[in-house]
Motif scaffolding. Structure first.
Motif, PDB file in Angstrom:
ATOM      1  N   ARG A  88      -7.780 -10.292  -1.399  1.00  9.31           N
ATOM      2  CA  ARG A  88      -9.019  -9.659  -0.956  1.00  9.31           C
ATOM      3  C   ARG A  88      -8.732  -8.236  -0.482  1.00  9.31           C
ATOM      4  O   ARG A  88      -7.815  -7.997   0.292  1.00  9.31           O
ATOM      5  CB  ARG A  88      -9.656 -10.471   0.161  1.00  9.31           C
ATOM      6  N   GLY A  89      -9.513  -7.315  -0.955  1.00  8.96           N
ATOM      7  CA  GLY A  89      -9.358  -5.911  -0.596  1.00  8.96           C
ATOM      8  C   GLY A  89      -8.571  -5.099  -1.599  1.00  8.96           C
ATOM      9  O   GLY A  89      -8.637  -3.868  -1.598  1.00  8.96           O
ATOM     10  N   GLU A  90      -7.843  -5.761  -2.485  1.00  6.99           N
ATOM     11  CA  GLU A  90      -6.947  -5.027  -3.372  1.00  6.99           C
ATOM     12  C   GLU A  90      -7.658  -4.424  -4.588  1.00  6.99           C
ATOM     13  O   GLU A  90      -7.151  -3.467  -5.180  1.00  6.99           O
ATOM     14  CB  GLU A  90      -5.800  -5.931  -3.811  1.00  6.99           C
ATOM     15  N   VAL A  91      -8.803  -4.968  -4.970  1.00 10.15           N
ATOM     16  CA  VAL A  91      -9.577  -4.327  -6.030  1.00 10.15           C
ATOM     17  C   VAL A  91     -10.069  -2.957  -5.538  1.00 10.15           C
ATOM     18  O   VAL A  91      -9.943  -1.948  -6.227  1.00 10.15           O
ATOM     19  CB  VAL A  91     -10.773  -5.205  -6.457  1.00 10.15           C
ATOM     20  N   PHE A  92     -10.586  -2.945  -4.322  1.00  8.17           N
ATOM     21  CA  PHE A  92     -11.051  -1.690  -3.735  1.00  8.17           C
ATOM     22  C   PHE A  92      -9.905  -0.711  -3.536  1.00  8.17           C
ATOM     23  O   PHE A  92     -10.020   0.477  -3.864  1.00  8.17           O
ATOM     24  CB  PHE A  92     -11.726  -1.966  -2.400  1.00  8.17           C
ATOM     25  N   LEU A  93      -8.793  -1.190  -3.004  1.00 10.50           N
ATOM     26  CA  LEU A  93      -7.649  -0.314  -2.768  1.00 10.50           C
ATOM     27  C   LEU A  93      -7.095   0.222  -4.086  1.00 10.50           C
ATOM     28  O   LEU A  93      -6.642   1.373  -4.149  1.00 10.50           O
ATOM     29  CB  LEU A  93      -6.564  -1.061  -1.991  1.00 10.50           C
ATOM     30  N   SER A  94      -7.146  -0.588  -5.141  1.00 11.02           N
ATOM     31  CA  SER A  94      -6.707  -0.120  -6.459  1.00 11.02           C
ATOM     32  C   SER A  94      -7.607   1.005  -6.949  1.00 11.02           C
ATOM     33  O   SER A  94      -7.133   1.974  -7.552  1.00 11.02           O
ATOM     34  CB  SER A  94      -6.719  -1.279  -7.455  1.00 11.02           C
ATOM     35  N   TYR A  95      -8.901   0.860  -6.690  1.00  9.20           N
ATOM     36  CA  TYR A  95      -9.836   1.923  -7.048  1.00  9.20           C
ATOM     37  C   TYR A  95      -9.489   3.212  -6.310  1.00  9.20           C
ATOM     38  O   TYR A  95      -9.458   4.298  -6.910  1.00  9.20           O
ATOM     39  CB  TYR A  95     -11.266   1.495  -6.731  1.00  9.20           C
ATOM     40  N   VAL A  96      -9.252   3.120  -5.016  1.00 13.51           N
ATOM     41  CA  VAL A  96      -8.932   4.316  -4.218  1.00 13.51           C
ATOM     42  C   VAL A  96      -7.651   4.961  -4.741  1.00 13.51           C
ATOM     43  O   VAL A  96      -7.578   6.193  -4.894  1.00 13.51           O
ATOM     44  CB  VAL A  96      -8.792   3.967  -2.725  1.00 13.51           C
ATOM     45  N   LEU A  97      -6.638   4.153  -5.027  1.00 18.63           N
ATOM     46  CA  LEU A  97      -5.382   4.684  -5.545  1.00 18.63           C
ATOM     47  C   LEU A  97      -5.599   5.390  -6.884  1.00 18.63           C
ATOM     48  O   LEU A  97      -5.109   6.498  -7.103  1.00 18.63           O
ATOM     49  CB  LEU A  97      -4.364   3.544  -5.707  1.00 18.63           C
ATOM     50  N   TRP A  98      -6.344   4.738  -7.761  1.00 20.93           N
ATOM     51  CA  TRP A  98      -6.561   5.294  -9.095  1.00 20.93           C
ATOM     52  C   TRP A  98      -7.355   6.593  -9.031  1.00 20.93           C
ATOM     53  O   TRP A  98      -6.971   7.603  -9.615  1.00 20.93           O
ATOM     54  CB  TRP A  98      -7.286   4.274  -9.968  1.00 20.93           C
ATOM     55  N   TYR A  99      -8.480   6.544  -8.319  1.00 22.22           N
ATOM     56  CA  TYR A  99      -9.356   7.715  -8.287  1.00 22.22           C
ATOM     57  C   TYR A  99      -8.684   8.890  -7.587  1.00 22.22           C
ATOM     58  O   TYR A  99      -8.727  10.028  -8.080  1.00 22.22           O
ATOM     59  CB  TYR A  99     -10.677   7.392  -7.593  1.00 22.22           C
ATOM     60  N   SER A 100      -8.082   8.665  -6.434  1.00 23.63           N
ATOM     61  CA  SER A 100      -7.484   9.768  -5.681  1.00 23.63           C
ATOM     62  C   SER A 100      -6.319  10.399  -6.441  1.00 23.63           C
ATOM     63  O   SER A 100      -6.123  11.620  -6.382  1.00 23.63           O
ATOM     64  CB  SER A 100      -7.028   9.287  -4.300  1.00 23.63           C
ATOM     65  N   PHE A 101      -5.560   9.578  -7.166  1.00 27.70           N
ATOM     66  CA  PHE A 101      -4.448  10.106  -7.954  1.00 27.70           C
ATOM     67  C   PHE A 101      -4.967  11.055  -9.033  1.00 27.70           C
ATOM     68  O   PHE A 101      -4.481  12.183  -9.177  1.00 27.70           O
ATOM     69  CB  PHE A 101      -3.657   8.957  -8.591  1.00 27.70           C
ATOM     70  N   GLY A 102      -5.967  10.605  -9.788  1.00 27.96           N
ATOM     71  CA  GLY A 102      -6.509  11.444 -10.844  1.00 27.96           C
ATOM     72  C   GLY A 102      -7.233  12.660 -10.312  1.00 27.96           C
ATOM     73  O   GLY A 102      -7.103  13.765 -10.856  1.00 27.96           O
ATOM     74  N   ARG A 103      -8.001  12.469  -9.235  1.00 27.64           N
ATOM     75  CA  ARG A 103      -8.766  13.582  -8.680  1.00 27.64           C
ATOM     76  C   ARG A 103      -7.852  14.690  -8.176  1.00 27.64           C
ATOM     77  O   ARG A 103      -8.199  15.880  -8.252  1.00 27.64           O
ATOM     78  CB  ARG A 103      -9.662  13.077  -7.551  1.00 27.64           C
ATOM     79  N   PHE A 104      -6.692  14.330  -7.651  1.00 26.43           N
ATOM     80  CA  PHE A 104      -5.751  15.334  -7.147  1.00 26.43           C
ATOM     81  C   PHE A 104      -5.414  16.353  -8.235  1.00 26.43           C
ATOM     82  O   PHE A 104      -5.410  17.565  -7.994  1.00 26.43           O
ATOM     83  CB  PHE A 104      -4.472  14.662  -6.644  1.00 26.43           C
TER      84      PHE A 104
END
Length: 281
Positions: free
Chosen positions: A204-220
């Motif tokens: 629980r929580g890891e789908v959301f955290l995966s989204y944050v990791l993915w988006y923030s990495f690309g957005r950088f």
């Protein structure tokens, strides 16, 4: 050669102007809500809760997106305060909207006695959908573009001609950073939707955290290519700094939660009896 940009206005009825930007955001929101409602039913969260969360979250997300932009452009808005509410003149920042939406979700789930991390998991793909579609609103407005490039380079990307011509802005072809981010988010959405129902894969929580990791990495990296970034003095791009902080924070939280024993899996759902009754406030 005459180049004509696409009309950013979807419909004009007298004084009422409906822009493609708003239409595309609405389309992304509708698709996102539909996806979230379907998943919520599988995870023992009532669809009514998702709808209510959207009704609260979307207005505050728009306000947050606008305030975020105004804060980092305060030298201008302090001189022209009447422009603060004129959102139709442009100027919203997606990170501001995400921060506001997160706060609303935290408050909402607390008062509804719902598991915050699970609701965030359910919402994450829908947020990605909104971001994927919403970037095409930037395309229609000819904004969120990158540095000067050449028509030859854009053709090497095998882009349709209408995209290439829309990227001819102020006398120069520009990097389609809106497209880079939209495609990056689409890839992330495909990966998350492909993996989230794998038994035992996500806690629980890891789908959301995966989204944050993915988006923030690309957005950088995409942010580093843009020409309209908000700055925090000394040439520091606000969105790049925030992307870095979010990536590190999400990674630390991911590792910490992964090490916790008896952490429920994402597929375990809410554990609430469905449909459930809430305690009277």
């Amino acid at each position: 050669m005459t180049r004509t940009a696409l009309n950013p206005i979807f419909l004009q009825i007298g004084p009422l102007t409906i822009r493609w930007y708003g239409v595309l955001i609405a389309i992304g929101a509708i698709i996102g809500v539909w996806v979230a409602v379907k998943e919520a039913n599988r995870r023992q969260i009532m669809s009514e809760d998702i709808i209510d969360l959207v009704l609260w979250g979307v207005p505050f997300a728009l306000i947050g997106a606008r305030l975020y932009y105004v804060i980092f452009q305060w030298p201008f808005y302090s001189q022209y305060p009447s422009e603060i509410i004129k959102i139709w003149h442009g100027g919203i920042a997606i990170y501001g909207g995400l921060i506001a939406a997160f706060i609303v979700t935290a408050v909402f789930t607390y008062h509804r006695h719902l598991p915050l991390w699970l609701v965030l998991d359910i919402a994450a793909p829908s947020v990605l959908i909104g971001q994927i579609v919403g970037r095409w609103g930037n395309f229609m407005n000819q904004e969120a573009y990158g540095r000067i490039t050449s028509a030859h380079f854009l053709h090497t990307l095998h882009l349709p001609n209408f995209i290439i011509e829309q990227m001819f802005i102020n006398g120069h072809y520009r990097q389609p950073t809106f497209l880079y981010e939209s495609c990056w988010n689409l890839l992330g959405l495909i990966i998350i939707l492909s993996l989230r129902h794998k038994p035992g894969l996500f806690k629980r929580g890891e789908v959301f955290l995966s989204y944050v990791l993915w988006y923030s990495f690309g957005r950088f990296f995409v942010e580093g290519m843009r020409t309209d970034s908000l700055y925090l003095g000394a040439g520091i791009r606000v969105s790049q700094l925030l992307s870095l902080l979010l990536f590190v924070a999400a990674l630390v939280i991911f590792i910490y939660r992964r090490r916790q024993k008896n952490m429920p899996t994402y597929l375990a759902g809410s554990g609430l009896r469905y449909p459930y009754k809430r305690e009277a406030d």
